[in-house]
Design a protein around this motif. Sequence first.
Motif, PDB file in Angstrom:
ATOM      1  N   PHE A  38      16.157  22.718  -1.022  1.00 53.06           N
ATOM      2  CA  PHE A  38      15.599  21.971  -2.148  1.00 53.06           C
ATOM      3  C   PHE A  38      16.620  20.939  -2.601  1.00 53.06           C
ATOM      4  O   PHE A  38      17.746  21.282  -2.973  1.00 53.06           O
ATOM      5  CB  PHE A  38      15.262  22.924  -3.299  1.00 53.06           C
ATOM      6  N   PHE A  39      16.244  19.680  -2.567  1.00 50.52           N
ATOM      7  CA  PHE A  39      17.141  18.600  -2.971  1.00 50.52           C
ATOM      8  C   PHE A  39      16.824  18.220  -4.412  1.00 50.52           C
ATOM      9  O   PHE A  39      15.694  17.808  -4.727  1.00 50.52           O
ATOM     10  CB  PHE A  39      16.989  17.390  -2.041  1.00 50.52           C
ATOM     11  N   TYR A  40      17.819  18.399  -5.277  1.00 51.51           N
ATOM     12  CA  TYR A  40      17.629  18.134  -6.702  1.00 51.51           C
ATOM     13  C   TYR A  40      18.710  17.157  -7.164  1.00 51.51           C
ATOM     14  O   TYR A  40      19.704  16.930  -6.469  1.00 51.51           O
ATOM     15  CB  TYR A  40      17.699  19.451  -7.484  1.00 51.51           C
ATOM     16  N   CYS A  78      12.775  17.179  -5.076  1.00 46.09           N
ATOM     17  CA  CYS A  78      12.172  17.377  -6.392  1.00 46.09           C
ATOM     18  C   CYS A  78      11.465  16.089  -6.801  1.00 46.09           C
ATOM     19  O   CYS A  78      12.074  15.011  -6.819  1.00 46.09           O
ATOM     20  CB  CYS A  78      13.241  17.711  -7.421  1.00 46.09           C
ATOM     21  N   VAL A  79      10.185  16.198  -7.138  1.00 43.87           N
ATOM     22  CA  VAL A  79       9.383  15.002  -7.419  1.00 43.87           C
ATOM     23  C   VAL A  79       9.950  14.183  -8.570  1.00 43.87           C
ATOM     24  O   VAL A  79      10.090  12.955  -8.457  1.00 43.87           O
ATOM     25  CB  VAL A  79       7.891  15.359  -7.643  1.00 43.87           C
ATOM     26  N   GLU A 110       7.843  18.110  -4.028  1.00 47.99           N
ATOM     27  CA  GLU A 110       7.306  19.186  -4.860  1.00 47.99           C
ATOM     28  C   GLU A 110       8.083  19.291  -6.169  1.00 47.99           C
ATOM     29  O   GLU A 110       9.131  18.665  -6.332  1.00 47.99           O
ATOM     30  CB  GLU A 110       7.348  20.523  -4.103  1.00 47.99           C
ATOM     31  N   GLY A 111       7.586  20.106  -7.061  1.00 47.66           N
ATOM     32  CA  GLY A 111       8.223  20.266  -8.364  1.00 47.66           C
ATOM     33  C   GLY A 111       9.292  21.353  -8.346  1.00 47.66           C
ATOM     34  O   GLY A 111       9.543  21.994  -7.318  1.00 47.66           O
TER      35      GLY A 111
ATOM     36  N   ALA B  27      14.669  22.221 -15.405  1.00 44.84           N
ATOM     37  CA  ALA B  27      14.631  23.425 -14.569  1.00 44.84           C
ATOM     38  C   ALA B  27      14.317  24.662 -15.423  1.00 44.84           C
ATOM     39  O   ALA B  27      13.531  25.527 -15.016  1.00 44.84           O
ATOM     40  CB  ALA B  27      15.962  23.604 -13.841  1.00 44.84           C
ATOM     41  N   VAL B  28      14.894  24.717 -16.632  1.00 45.65           N
ATOM     42  CA  VAL B  28      14.640  25.855 -17.529  1.00 45.65           C
ATOM     43  C   VAL B  28      13.160  25.927 -17.895  1.00 45.65           C
ATOM     44  O   VAL B  28      12.544  26.996 -17.858  1.00 45.65           O
ATOM     45  CB  VAL B  28      15.478  25.726 -18.821  1.00 45.65           C
TER      46      VAL B  28
END
Lengths: 129, 123, 100
Positions: A38-40, A78-79, A110-111, B27-28
Amino acid sequence: MDINLIVNGAAYSRQSAYTALKFAEQACDQGHSISQVFFYRDGVSQGNFLAMTLADEFNAVEAWVAFARDHDVKLVVCVSAAERRGIINQQQQAEFGKPSANLHPAFAVEGLGAMHDASLSANRTVTFR
Amino acid sequence: MVGKKKLLYVFEDGPYSGSAGIEALDAVLIGASFEQEISLLFLNDGVFQLNAGQSANSQPTGLKQYTNAFKALSDFDVHQIFVHDLSLIARGLSQKELLIDTRLLDSPKVAQLIAQQDKVFTF
Amino acid sequence: MSALITITESLFNRPSLYEQLAFASNGDSILLIQDAVLGLQSPIALASFLAKCDVQGIGVFALQEDCDLRGIDNQYNTISLVDYAGFVALVVGNEKQIAW
Protein backbone atom coordinates in the motif's frame (compact mmCIF):
# COMPACT_ATOMS: atom_id res chain seq x y z
CA MET A 1 3.71 -15.95 6.79
CA ASP A 2 1.50 -13.32 5.16
CA ILE A 3 3.08 -9.85 5.25
CA ASN A 4 1.64 -6.55 4.00
CA LEU A 5 3.71 -3.45 3.39
CA ILE A 6 2.98 0.25 3.77
CA VAL A 7 5.37 2.47 1.82
CA ASN A 8 5.33 6.21 2.58
CA GLY A 9 8.58 7.49 1.10
CA ALA A 10 8.72 9.23 -2.27
CA ALA A 11 10.27 7.62 -5.34
CA TYR A 12 13.84 8.80 -6.04
CA SER A 13 13.89 11.31 -3.14
CA ARG A 14 14.04 8.57 -0.52
CA GLN A 15 15.67 5.16 -0.16
CA SER A 16 12.39 3.88 1.27
CA ALA A 17 11.12 2.30 -1.97
CA TYR A 18 14.36 0.45 -2.56
CA THR A 19 14.54 -0.84 1.02
CA ALA A 20 10.91 -1.97 0.86
CA LEU A 21 11.38 -3.73 -2.46
CA LYS A 22 14.54 -5.56 -1.36
CA PHE A 23 12.74 -6.63 1.81
CA ALA A 24 9.72 -7.82 -0.17
CA GLU A 25 11.84 -9.84 -2.62
CA GLN A 26 13.75 -11.49 0.21
CA ALA A 27 10.51 -12.31 2.06
CA CYS A 28 9.15 -14.02 -1.06
CA ASP A 29 12.44 -15.88 -1.58
CA GLN A 30 12.06 -17.24 1.95
CA GLY A 31 8.59 -18.57 1.15
CA HIS A 32 6.56 -15.80 2.77
CA SER A 33 3.83 -14.05 0.83
CA ILE A 34 3.35 -10.33 0.38
CA SER A 35 -0.40 -9.82 0.18
CA GLN A 36 -0.37 -6.11 -0.59
CA VAL A 37 1.92 -3.14 -0.95
CA PHE A 38 0.00 0.00 0.00
CA PHE A 39 1.54 3.28 -1.12
CA TYR A 40 0.54 6.16 1.13
CA ARG A 41 1.66 9.76 1.58
CA ASP A 42 4.61 10.57 -0.77
CA GLY A 43 4.89 6.84 -1.49
CA VAL A 44 2.18 7.23 -4.15
CA SER A 45 4.80 8.72 -6.48
CA GLN A 46 6.11 5.18 -6.93
CA GLY A 47 3.16 4.46 -9.21
CA ASN A 48 4.03 7.28 -11.63
CA PHE A 49 5.06 5.60 -14.85
CA LEU A 50 6.11 8.89 -16.43
CA ALA A 51 9.15 8.86 -14.12
CA MET A 52 12.37 8.58 -16.12
CA THR A 53 15.64 7.30 -14.72
CA LEU A 54 18.98 6.63 -16.38
CA ALA A 55 19.65 3.10 -17.60
CA ASP A 56 21.87 2.20 -14.64
CA GLU A 57 19.58 3.70 -11.97
CA PHE A 58 16.91 2.13 -9.80
CA ASN A 59 13.49 2.72 -11.33
CA ALA A 60 10.92 2.24 -8.58
CA VAL A 61 7.81 1.91 -10.74
CA GLU A 62 9.37 -0.67 -13.09
CA ALA A 63 10.83 -2.59 -10.16
CA TRP A 64 7.50 -2.75 -8.32
CA VAL A 65 5.62 -3.80 -11.44
CA ALA A 66 8.09 -6.62 -12.16
CA PHE A 67 8.00 -7.74 -8.53
CA ALA A 68 4.20 -7.73 -8.41
CA ARG A 69 3.99 -9.72 -11.65
CA ASP A 70 6.52 -12.33 -10.51
CA HIS A 71 5.00 -12.85 -7.07
CA ASP A 72 1.32 -12.07 -7.66
CA VAL A 73 1.32 -9.09 -5.29
CA LYS A 74 -1.36 -6.40 -5.21
CA LEU A 75 -0.01 -2.85 -5.58
CA VAL A 76 -2.34 -0.14 -4.28
CA VAL A 77 -2.02 3.64 -4.19
CA CYS A 78 -4.15 5.54 -1.70
CA VAL A 79 -6.75 7.46 -3.72
CA SER A 80 -6.76 10.65 -1.65
CA ALA A 81 -2.97 10.80 -1.19
CA ALA A 82 -2.44 10.14 -4.92
CA GLU A 83 -5.03 12.64 -6.17
CA ARG A 84 -3.55 15.41 -4.03
CA ARG A 85 -0.13 14.66 -5.53
CA GLY A 86 -1.34 14.37 -9.11
CA ILE A 87 -1.06 10.61 -9.52
CA ILE A 88 -4.17 9.43 -11.39
CA ASN A 89 -5.24 6.59 -13.66
CA GLN A 90 -7.12 6.83 -16.97
CA GLN A 91 -10.52 6.51 -15.33
CA GLN A 92 -9.78 9.46 -13.03
CA GLN A 93 -8.34 11.39 -15.98
CA ALA A 94 -11.63 11.01 -17.83
CA GLU A 95 -13.75 11.71 -14.77
CA PHE A 96 -11.92 14.89 -13.75
CA GLY A 97 -11.03 16.13 -17.26
CA LYS A 98 -7.28 16.07 -16.71
CA PRO A 99 -4.89 16.22 -19.69
CA SER A 100 -3.12 12.96 -18.89
CA ALA A 101 -2.98 9.95 -16.63
CA ASN A 102 0.29 8.79 -15.08
CA LEU A 103 -0.48 5.86 -12.79
CA HIS A 104 0.92 2.58 -14.08
CA PRO A 105 -1.99 0.21 -14.84
CA ALA A 106 -0.47 -2.44 -12.54
CA PHE A 107 -1.43 -0.24 -9.57
CA ALA A 108 -4.95 -0.23 -8.11
CA VAL A 109 -6.47 2.97 -6.69
CA GLU A 110 -8.19 2.34 -3.38
CA GLY A 111 -8.93 4.02 -0.07
CA LEU A 112 -7.34 3.66 3.34
CA GLY A 113 -9.81 0.85 3.99
CA ALA A 114 -7.61 -1.36 1.78
CA MET A 115 -4.61 -0.61 4.02
CA HIS A 116 -6.62 -1.59 7.09
CA ASP A 117 -8.06 -4.72 5.45
CA ALA A 118 -4.57 -5.93 4.59
CA SER A 119 -3.11 -4.98 7.98
CA LEU A 120 -5.88 -6.74 9.88
CA SER A 121 -5.61 -9.97 7.91
CA ALA A 122 -1.82 -10.23 7.53
CA ASN A 123 0.45 -11.84 10.14
CA ARG A 124 2.85 -8.91 9.91
CA THR A 125 2.64 -5.30 8.71
CA VAL A 126 5.86 -3.51 7.81
CA THR A 127 5.96 0.26 7.27
CA PHE A 128 8.73 1.96 5.28
CA ARG A 129 8.90 5.70 5.90
CA MET B 1 -13.39 -8.50 23.02
CA VAL B 2 -12.31 -11.56 21.10
CA GLY B 3 -11.24 -10.88 17.55
CA LYS B 4 -10.78 -7.15 18.02
CA LYS B 5 -7.33 -5.88 17.31
CA LYS B 6 -5.55 -3.03 19.00
CA LEU B 7 -4.43 -0.39 16.52
CA LEU B 8 -2.31 2.58 17.53
CA TYR B 9 -1.78 5.70 15.40
CA VAL B 10 1.22 7.79 16.43
CA PHE B 11 1.41 11.52 15.65
CA GLU B 12 5.01 12.76 15.77
CA ASP B 13 5.10 16.02 13.80
CA GLY B 14 3.45 19.39 14.29
CA PRO B 15 0.66 20.66 12.01
CA TYR B 16 0.85 22.69 8.75
CA SER B 17 4.48 22.35 7.69
CA GLY B 18 3.82 18.83 6.50
CA SER B 19 0.93 16.49 5.78
CA ALA B 20 1.78 13.90 8.47
CA GLY B 21 -0.95 15.01 10.85
CA ILE B 22 -3.81 15.24 8.37
CA GLU B 23 -2.83 11.98 6.66
CA ALA B 24 -2.62 10.27 10.05
CA LEU B 25 -6.05 11.65 10.95
CA ASP B 26 -7.45 10.38 7.62
CA ALA B 27 -6.12 6.93 8.48
CA VAL B 28 -7.66 7.09 11.98
CA LEU B 29 -11.09 8.05 10.65
CA ILE B 30 -11.09 5.11 8.24
CA GLY B 31 -9.63 2.80 10.88
CA ALA B 32 -12.47 3.77 13.22
CA SER B 33 -15.00 2.23 10.82
CA PHE B 34 -13.36 -1.20 11.24
CA GLU B 35 -14.67 -1.54 14.80
CA GLN B 36 -11.30 -2.40 16.32
CA GLU B 37 -9.74 -1.00 19.50
CA ILE B 38 -8.24 2.24 18.29
CA SER B 39 -5.86 4.53 20.17
CA LEU B 40 -4.04 7.73 19.24
CA LEU B 41 -0.69 8.75 20.70
CA PHE B 42 0.81 12.23 20.44
CA LEU B 43 4.59 12.38 20.86
CA ASN B 44 7.33 14.95 20.36
CA ASP B 45 6.14 17.86 18.14
CA GLY B 46 2.99 15.82 17.51
CA VAL B 47 1.53 17.37 20.68
CA PHE B 48 1.11 20.66 18.74
CA GLN B 49 -1.53 18.92 16.58
CA LEU B 50 -3.85 19.27 19.59
CA ASN B 51 -2.91 22.84 20.57
CA ALA B 52 -6.20 24.71 21.05
CA GLY B 53 -4.58 28.05 20.17
CA GLN B 54 -4.46 27.41 16.42
CA SER B 55 -6.16 30.16 14.40
CA ALA B 56 -8.60 29.06 11.76
CA ASN B 57 -7.64 30.67 8.45
CA SER B 58 -10.50 32.79 7.17
CA GLN B 59 -9.21 32.72 3.58
CA PRO B 60 -10.87 29.92 1.61
CA THR B 61 -7.58 29.28 -0.20
CA GLY B 62 -5.45 29.31 2.96
CA LEU B 63 -4.38 26.33 5.01
CA LYS B 64 -7.46 25.16 6.84
CA GLN B 65 -7.42 24.26 10.49
CA TYR B 66 -7.99 20.56 9.95
CA THR B 67 -7.15 19.86 13.57
CA ASN B 68 -10.71 20.84 14.54
CA ALA B 69 -11.60 17.43 13.13
CA PHE B 70 -9.95 15.85 16.17
CA LYS B 71 -13.04 17.02 18.07
CA ALA B 72 -15.12 14.67 15.92
CA LEU B 73 -13.21 11.58 17.07
CA SER B 74 -15.66 10.91 19.88
CA ASP B 75 -18.48 10.76 17.29
CA PHE B 76 -16.53 7.92 15.67
CA ASP B 77 -16.33 6.18 19.04
CA VAL B 78 -12.60 6.89 19.34
CA HIS B 79 -11.91 7.80 22.96
CA GLN B 80 -8.41 6.49 23.69
CA ILE B 81 -6.32 9.57 23.08
CA PHE B 82 -2.95 9.63 24.77
CA VAL B 83 -0.32 12.34 25.08
CA HIS B 84 3.27 11.81 26.21
CA ASP B 85 3.61 14.03 29.27
CA LEU B 86 7.25 15.07 28.80
CA SER B 87 6.69 15.97 25.14
CA LEU B 88 3.85 18.26 26.22
CA ILE B 89 5.63 19.89 29.16
CA ALA B 90 8.91 20.40 27.29
CA ARG B 91 7.02 22.40 24.65
CA GLY B 92 5.29 24.77 27.05
CA LEU B 93 1.85 23.23 26.68
CA SER B 94 -0.47 21.78 29.27
CA GLN B 95 -3.35 19.34 29.07
CA LYS B 96 -5.97 22.06 29.55
CA GLU B 97 -4.68 23.88 26.43
CA LEU B 98 -5.53 20.94 24.18
CA LEU B 99 -8.45 20.74 21.75
CA ILE B 100 -9.86 17.53 23.19
CA ASP B 101 -9.86 15.38 26.31
CA THR B 102 -6.67 13.37 26.53
CA ARG B 103 -4.87 11.12 28.97
CA LEU B 104 -1.26 11.91 29.86
CA LEU B 105 1.20 9.04 29.92
CA ASP B 106 4.74 9.01 31.24
CA SER B 107 7.42 7.19 29.25
CA PRO B 108 6.99 3.75 30.92
CA LYS B 109 3.21 3.99 30.32
CA VAL B 110 3.84 4.85 26.65
CA ALA B 111 6.05 1.76 26.43
CA GLN B 112 3.23 -0.31 27.98
CA LEU B 113 0.67 1.11 25.57
CA ILE B 114 2.87 0.30 22.57
CA ALA B 115 3.62 -3.19 23.89
CA GLN B 116 -0.11 -3.99 24.05
CA GLN B 117 -0.81 -3.12 20.41
CA ASP B 118 -1.30 -5.49 17.48
CA LYS B 119 -0.35 -2.84 14.91
CA VAL B 120 1.33 0.54 15.24
CA PHE B 121 1.02 3.09 12.42
CA THR B 122 3.55 5.93 12.69
CA PHE B 123 3.28 9.29 10.92
CA MET C 1 4.05 -8.62 22.24
CA SER C 2 7.59 -7.98 21.13
CA ALA C 3 8.30 -5.37 18.49
CA LEU C 4 10.89 -4.86 15.81
CA ILE C 5 11.66 -1.15 15.76
CA THR C 6 13.22 0.17 12.58
CA ILE C 7 15.07 3.48 12.69
CA THR C 8 15.85 5.15 9.38
CA GLU C 9 17.39 8.45 10.40
CA SER C 10 20.77 9.32 11.82
CA LEU C 11 21.50 9.81 15.48
CA PHE C 12 23.24 13.05 14.61
CA ASN C 13 20.32 14.63 12.73
CA ARG C 14 17.45 13.12 14.72
CA PRO C 15 18.60 12.46 18.30
CA SER C 16 14.97 12.46 19.53
CA LEU C 17 14.38 9.17 17.68
CA TYR C 18 17.03 7.53 19.85
CA GLU C 19 15.48 8.98 23.02
CA GLN C 20 12.33 7.07 22.08
CA LEU C 21 14.15 4.05 23.44
CA ALA C 22 12.18 4.92 26.59
CA PHE C 23 9.08 3.66 24.73
CA ALA C 24 10.57 0.24 23.92
CA SER C 25 10.15 -2.89 26.02
CA ASN C 26 12.33 -5.73 27.20
CA GLY C 27 12.62 -8.27 24.38
CA ASP C 28 12.14 -5.76 21.55
CA SER C 29 14.71 -5.50 18.78
CA ILE C 30 15.97 -2.41 16.99
CA LEU C 31 17.16 -2.50 13.39
CA LEU C 32 19.12 0.50 12.11
CA ILE C 33 18.62 1.05 8.38
CA GLN C 34 19.35 3.78 5.83
CA ASP C 35 20.91 6.84 7.53
CA ALA C 36 20.55 5.25 10.97
CA VAL C 37 23.72 3.26 10.17
CA LEU C 38 25.76 6.49 10.08
CA GLY C 39 26.17 6.28 13.86
CA LEU C 40 28.13 3.03 13.57
CA GLN C 41 31.29 4.69 12.25
CA SER C 42 32.10 6.51 15.49
CA PRO C 43 33.10 4.34 18.46
CA ILE C 44 31.45 6.81 20.86
CA ALA C 45 28.36 8.15 19.07
CA LEU C 46 26.10 5.18 19.86
CA ALA C 47 27.79 4.07 23.09
CA SER C 48 25.26 5.45 25.58
CA PHE C 49 22.32 4.37 23.40
CA LEU C 50 23.69 0.82 23.27
CA ALA C 51 24.35 0.78 27.01
CA LYS C 52 20.69 1.67 27.62
CA CYS C 53 19.55 -0.97 25.12
CA ASP C 54 21.62 -3.52 27.02
CA VAL C 55 20.03 -2.53 30.34
CA GLN C 56 16.53 -2.67 28.80
CA GLY C 57 17.16 -6.08 27.20
CA ILE C 58 16.86 -4.80 23.64
CA GLY C 59 18.94 -6.30 20.82
CA VAL C 60 20.40 -3.93 18.24
CA PHE C 61 21.00 -4.81 14.59
CA ALA C 62 22.07 -2.86 11.52
CA LEU C 63 21.58 -3.52 7.82
CA GLN C 64 24.91 -4.55 6.30
CA GLU C 65 24.06 -3.33 2.79
CA ASP C 66 23.27 0.18 4.06
CA CYS C 67 26.63 0.25 5.90
CA ASP C 68 28.47 -0.93 2.77
CA LEU C 69 26.72 1.62 0.54
CA ARG C 70 27.84 4.43 2.84
CA GLY C 71 31.35 3.12 3.59
CA ILE C 72 30.53 2.62 7.26
CA ASP C 73 32.78 0.40 9.41
CA ASN C 74 30.82 -0.94 12.37
CA GLN C 75 32.71 -0.03 15.56
CA TYR C 76 30.43 -1.96 17.92
CA ASN C 77 30.58 -5.66 18.68
CA THR C 78 27.15 -5.38 20.34
CA ILE C 79 25.54 -4.46 17.00
CA SER C 80 24.93 -7.46 14.76
CA LEU C 81 25.04 -6.73 11.04
CA VAL C 82 22.27 -8.46 9.09
CA ASP C 83 21.41 -8.85 5.42
CA TYR C 84 17.88 -8.56 4.01
CA ALA C 85 17.27 -12.22 4.97
CA GLY C 86 18.08 -11.19 8.55
CA PHE C 87 15.68 -8.23 8.22
CA VAL C 88 12.90 -10.62 7.19
CA ALA C 89 13.78 -12.96 10.08
CA LEU C 90 13.49 -10.04 12.53
CA VAL C 91 10.04 -9.14 11.16
CA VAL C 92 8.90 -12.76 11.40
CA GLY C 93 10.40 -13.18 14.88
CA ASN C 94 8.57 -10.20 16.42
CA GLU C 95 4.78 -9.81 16.55
CA LYS C 96 4.87 -6.31 15.13
CA GLN C 97 7.10 -3.76 13.45
CA ILE C 98 7.20 -0.08 14.32
CA ALA C 99 8.87 2.41 11.98
CA TRP C 100 10.36 5.26 14.03
